[in-house]
Design an enzyme around this catalytic site. Sequence first.
Site, short mmCIF file in Angstrom:
data_model
loop_
_atom_site.label_atom_id
_atom_site.label_comp_id
_atom_site.label_asym_id
_atom_site.label_seq_id
_atom_site.Cartn_x
_atom_site.Cartn_y
_atom_site.Cartn_z
N GLY A 25 1.66 -24.22 18.40
CA GLY A 25 2.29 -23.95 17.10
C GLY A 25 1.52 -23.01 16.19
N SER A 31 -1.12 -20.87 9.39
CA SER A 31 -0.46 -21.98 10.07
C SER A 31 -1.25 -23.28 9.93
CB SER A 31 -0.35 -21.70 11.57
OG SER A 31 0.37 -20.52 11.83
N ASP A 76 7.20 -21.64 25.62
CA ASP A 76 8.42 -21.87 24.86
C ASP A 76 8.88 -23.26 25.30
OD1 ASP A 76 11.06 -22.20 24.11
OD2 ASP A 76 11.66 -20.15 24.63
N VAL A 77 8.80 -24.23 24.37
CA VAL A 77 9.03 -25.64 24.74
C VAL A 77 10.47 -25.93 25.18
CG1 VAL A 77 7.13 -26.57 23.38
CG2 VAL A 77 9.40 -26.34 22.32
N TYR A 168 16.38 -29.51 3.29
CA TYR A 168 15.61 -29.78 4.52
C TYR A 168 16.56 -30.22 5.64
CZ TYR A 168 11.39 -30.85 7.23
OH TYR A 168 10.41 -30.88 8.19
N LYS A 175 12.87 -34.68 12.17
CA LYS A 175 11.56 -35.31 11.91
C LYS A 175 11.66 -36.84 12.01
CE LYS A 175 8.77 -31.75 11.05
NZ LYS A 175 7.80 -31.30 12.09
N ILE A 204 3.16 -26.92 2.26
CA ILE A 204 2.10 -25.90 2.25
C ILE A 204 2.76 -24.53 2.43
CG2 ILE A 204 0.00 -25.08 3.42
CD1 ILE A 204 -0.42 -27.91 4.48
N ARG A 205 2.26 -23.54 1.70
CA ARG A 205 2.82 -22.19 1.83
C ARG A 205 2.38 -21.57 3.16
NH1 ARG A 205 5.46 -19.41 -1.64
NH2 ARG A 205 5.03 -20.36 -3.64
N THR A 206 3.26 -21.59 4.14
CA THR A 206 2.98 -20.96 5.45
C THR A 206 4.19 -20.13 5.85
OG1 THR A 206 3.96 -22.72 6.78
CG2 THR A 206 1.64 -23.00 6.19
N SER A 208 6.31 -20.93 7.97
CA SER A 208 7.41 -21.90 8.05
C SER A 208 8.11 -22.12 6.73
CB SER A 208 6.86 -23.24 8.54
OG SER A 208 7.50 -23.63 9.70
O1 0WE Z 1 9.13 -28.54 8.52
C1 0WE Z 1 9.09 -27.64 7.71
C2 0WE Z 1 9.74 -26.30 8.01
C3 0WE Z 1 10.17 -26.14 9.42
C4 0WE Z 1 11.04 -24.94 9.65
C5 0WE Z 1 11.02 -23.78 8.86
C6 0WE Z 1 11.85 -22.72 9.18
C7 0WE Z 1 11.91 -21.48 8.33
C8 0WE Z 1 12.44 -20.28 9.08
C9 0WE Z 1 11.89 -24.99 10.73
N1 0WE Z 1 12.71 -23.97 11.05
C10 0WE Z 1 12.68 -22.83 10.30
N2 0WE Z 1 13.51 -21.82 10.67
C11 0WE Z 1 13.48 -20.60 10.10
O2 0WE Z 1 14.28 -19.72 10.46
N3 0WE Z 1 8.51 -27.86 6.48
C12 0WE Z 1 7.96 -29.15 6.17
C13 0WE Z 1 8.44 -26.82 5.43
C14 0WE Z 1 9.68 -26.92 4.61
O3 0WE Z 1 10.83 -26.37 5.02
C15 0WE Z 1 11.81 -26.70 4.08
C16 0WE Z 1 11.23 -27.47 3.07
C17 0WE Z 1 9.87 -27.63 3.41
C18 0WE Z 1 8.84 -28.41 2.66
C19 0WE Z 1 13.16 -26.39 4.06
C20 0WE Z 1 13.94 -26.85 3.00
C21 0WE Z 1 13.37 -27.62 2.00
C22 0WE Z 1 12.02 -27.95 2.03
#
Ligand code: 0WE
Length: 268
Positions: A25, A31, A76-77, A168, A175, A204-206, A208
């Site tokens: 990951g 990250s 790629d899982v 989310y 999750k 966290i600002r990443t 993702s």
């Molecule tokens: O688990 C996550 C994010 C996981 C994630 C993020 C993306 C962005 C880009 C999974 N798939 C994608 N696909 C994409 O194309 N988090 C805990 C971070 C996160 O993501 C959110 C959050 C938070 C916090 C989405 C909506 C609301 C809150």
Amino acid sequence: MRDRCAEEHALTNGFLQGKKGLILGVANKRSVAYACASALAREGMELALTYVNDRLEKSVRQLGEELGAKTIAPCDVTQPEDIDKLVELIGAEMGSLDCIVHAIAFAKREELTGNYMEVSREGYQIAQEVSAYSLPAIARRAIPLMEGQDGSIITLTYIGSERVIPNYNVMGVAKASLEASVRYLAHDLGPRGIRVNAISSGPIRTLSASGIDNFKSMLDHIADRAPLKRNITAEEVGDVCAFLASSMSRGITGSTIYVDAGYNIMGL
Ligand code: 0WE
């Protein structure tokens, strides 16, 4: 830099000295997976890292070399053969494995906005497959490498699995499934000496989090309300990951540990 890093890791008596770990990951330096890898390497663990696609290979290779990683391989899982090949390669290059850090999640961008009820069948399946199914898929194949030494499997989750975090959506459902998987895997693997736990991290600002609507206002909301009156860092997650990888946590399995500045305890 990389030589110094590798040398220090070999010379200092870190609490993970002699252990070997696989981290899935890592995308870039921000990250959470990288912070975990970095904490594990700091404590002396020998690492293997994976990258999902050609686009990420270069940056993961560079970060891996800086951390003195022995093995850097594609995975790629969603491709069972990828996981098979990865486990085979690790067996050949490292011999055994003490730790796996699963820091992988994916949902389609369009599923992370609007109403959950609009989730598509395909969007639901992809989120489950990448973010949740991948854990037992990897764990099962890694058993032969992990058995017989206090092994530790660590995954990352988020409070959106238990409470509604607007947008989310399908990731919250994935999750929830991942956390249930942690408990069932802990039950399966405990008798073989392998522990399985999750870290529920604050936001966290990443990469993702990039492009998520109102992410900044979510961070401000946490800093306002969490007992510690701030957000958490990826390094703080990395340190708990090192603890869960170590024998200091030998009595913990099937748990979700919060690294969220205490936000989860609040009712108002
Ligand atoms: O688990 C996550 C994010 C996981 C994630 C993020 C993306 C962005 C880009 C999974 N798939 C994608 N696909 C994409 O194309 N988090 C805990 C971070 C996160 O993501 C959110 C959050 C938070 C916090 C989405 C909506 C609301 C809150």
